[in-house]
Write an enzyme that holds these catalytic residues in place. Structure first.
Site, short mmCIF file in Angstrom:
data_model
loop_
_atom_site.label_atom_id
_atom_site.label_comp_id
_atom_site.label_asym_id
_atom_site.label_seq_id
_atom_site.Cartn_x
_atom_site.Cartn_y
_atom_site.Cartn_z
N LYS A 160 0.87 -1.18 0.00
CA LYS A 160 0.00 0.00 0.00
C LYS A 160 0.91 1.23 0.00
CE LYS A 160 -3.84 0.55 2.36
NZ LYS A 160 -4.91 0.81 1.38
N1 PMP Z 1 -7.47 -2.44 -3.27
C1 PMP Z 1 -6.96 -1.21 -3.03
C2 PMP Z 1 -6.24 -0.52 -4.13
C3 PMP Z 1 -7.12 -0.62 -1.78
O1 PMP Z 1 -6.63 0.61 -1.54
C4 PMP Z 1 -7.82 -1.31 -0.77
C5 PMP Z 1 -8.01 -0.66 0.58
N2 PMP Z 1 -6.91 -0.90 1.41
C6 PMP Z 1 -8.31 -2.58 -1.05
C7 PMP Z 1 -8.12 -3.12 -2.31
C8 PMP Z 1 -9.01 -3.37 0.01
O2 PMP Z 1 -8.08 -3.75 0.99
P1 PMP Z 1 -8.48 -4.00 2.50
O3 PMP Z 1 -9.65 -4.93 2.46
O4 PMP Z 1 -7.28 -4.61 3.10
O5 PMP Z 1 -8.85 -2.69 3.08
#
Ligand code: PMP
Length: 299
Positions: A160
């Protein structure tokens, strides 16, 4: 009512080990991260004073940093405790927590070996991520973006890192300009990938499918929902999905920490109903995030 800018709010932010007044959490313009994209972040939700998947989020922050060659000077446990502390000092029992780590000011070229690494954690109330333009019942409207998710050999897709989000922002802007809520992003092969900040699932004849996360983030909510759906007895497959197959789906929904389980009402010109499977999983997820029982489903 306009929302106040994020640098002008009451409250406290945890920064490099200390709780400081919200407005004092500042950095210099010559921070490496601001120029070269060297930052990583997390998005967590706290429900009833309990951060859901607290350990997994803190571990992912550190892993995200490792993937961009950056070492966070705090342990998973220190980040976990600081996240809980920042919610506590801001008096937030139900909200969103944003840890961020970034490269500092010691070097100003592409290399960053000399740069210190800083961490801040903020927390605010954020009851809902999507406000569908067609209203709550209508679900999220997605527009297929001209921007693709990258080949995993050209970007650290499981990190991220802020750099990865530039494309997401462009895709989301394009969708919003056309009166949609978010972008549907494909990968380089033209397969369905995800939205700009949430993963995607489809349902056809009661069976659930979701794309294999090899060119995009394998979200924690995605992993939780997969496990939850399987434990509830649904047939679920992680597989390649082409847009033509998505057109024929009975139901589509998105998952994400901020978005939770969000029904999709439209993709381009195709409309979808919020069907029984989405409803069941949305309710099951809402129950799960509020259970503290470590033995509970998918805990
Ligand atoms: N894809 C992206 C690009 C994101 O930013 C997120 C949010 N973190 C997700 C998927 C979903 O991830 P998570 O369920 O871990 O929040």
């Amino acid at each position: 009512m306009t929302t106040p800018p994020f640098d002008d709010r009451d409250g406290f932010i945890w920064m490099d080990g200390k709780i400081i007044p919200w407005r004092d959490a500042r950095i210099h313009v010559l921070s490496h991260a601001l120029h070269y994209g060297g930052s990583v972040f997390e998005g967590e939700r706290i429900y009833g004073n309990n951060i859901f998947k607290r350990h997994e989020h803190s571990a992912r922050l550190i892993r995200s940093a490792e993937l961009i060659d950056m070492t966070i000077p705090f342990s998973v446990e220190e980040i976990e405790n600081a996240s809980q502390e920042v919610a506590h000092v801001n008096n937030i029992t139900d909200g969103y927590i944003r840890p961020l780590a970034w490269r500092g000011t010691e070097q100003m070229n592409v290399s960053a070996h000399a740069c210190s690494v800083h961490v801040a954690i903020a927390c605010w109330e954020w009851p809902q991520y999507f406000f569908p333009k067609s209203g709550e019942e209508g679900g999220v409207a997605l527009k297929t973006s001209r921007w693709r998710r990258p080949d995993p050999r050209t970007a650290p897709v499981q990190s991220k890192t802020s750099g990865n989000y530039t494309i997401g922002t462009m895709a989301k802007h394009e969708a919003e300009a056309a009166e949609y809520d978010d972008a549907l992003m494909l990968d380089l092969q033209g397969q369905v990938a995800e939205a700009s900040g949430a993963n995607l699932f489809m349902i056809k004849d009661g069976a659930i499918k979701t794309p294999i996360p090899d060119s995009f983030l394998n979200g924690l909510t995605r992993q939780t929902v997969i496990k939850m759906a399987q434990e509830l007895g649904f047939e679920l497959e992680e597989t390649r999905i082409m847009p033509e197959e998505l057109l024929l789906a009975d139901e589509v929904f998105l998952t994400g920490t901020a978005a939770e389980v969000a029904p999709v009402g439209r993709i381009d010109d195709t409309e979808y109903k919020t069907g029984p499977v989405t409803k069941q999983l949305k309710d099951a997820y809402a129950d799960l995030v509020r259970t503290k029982d470590k033995n509970a489903l998918s805990a």
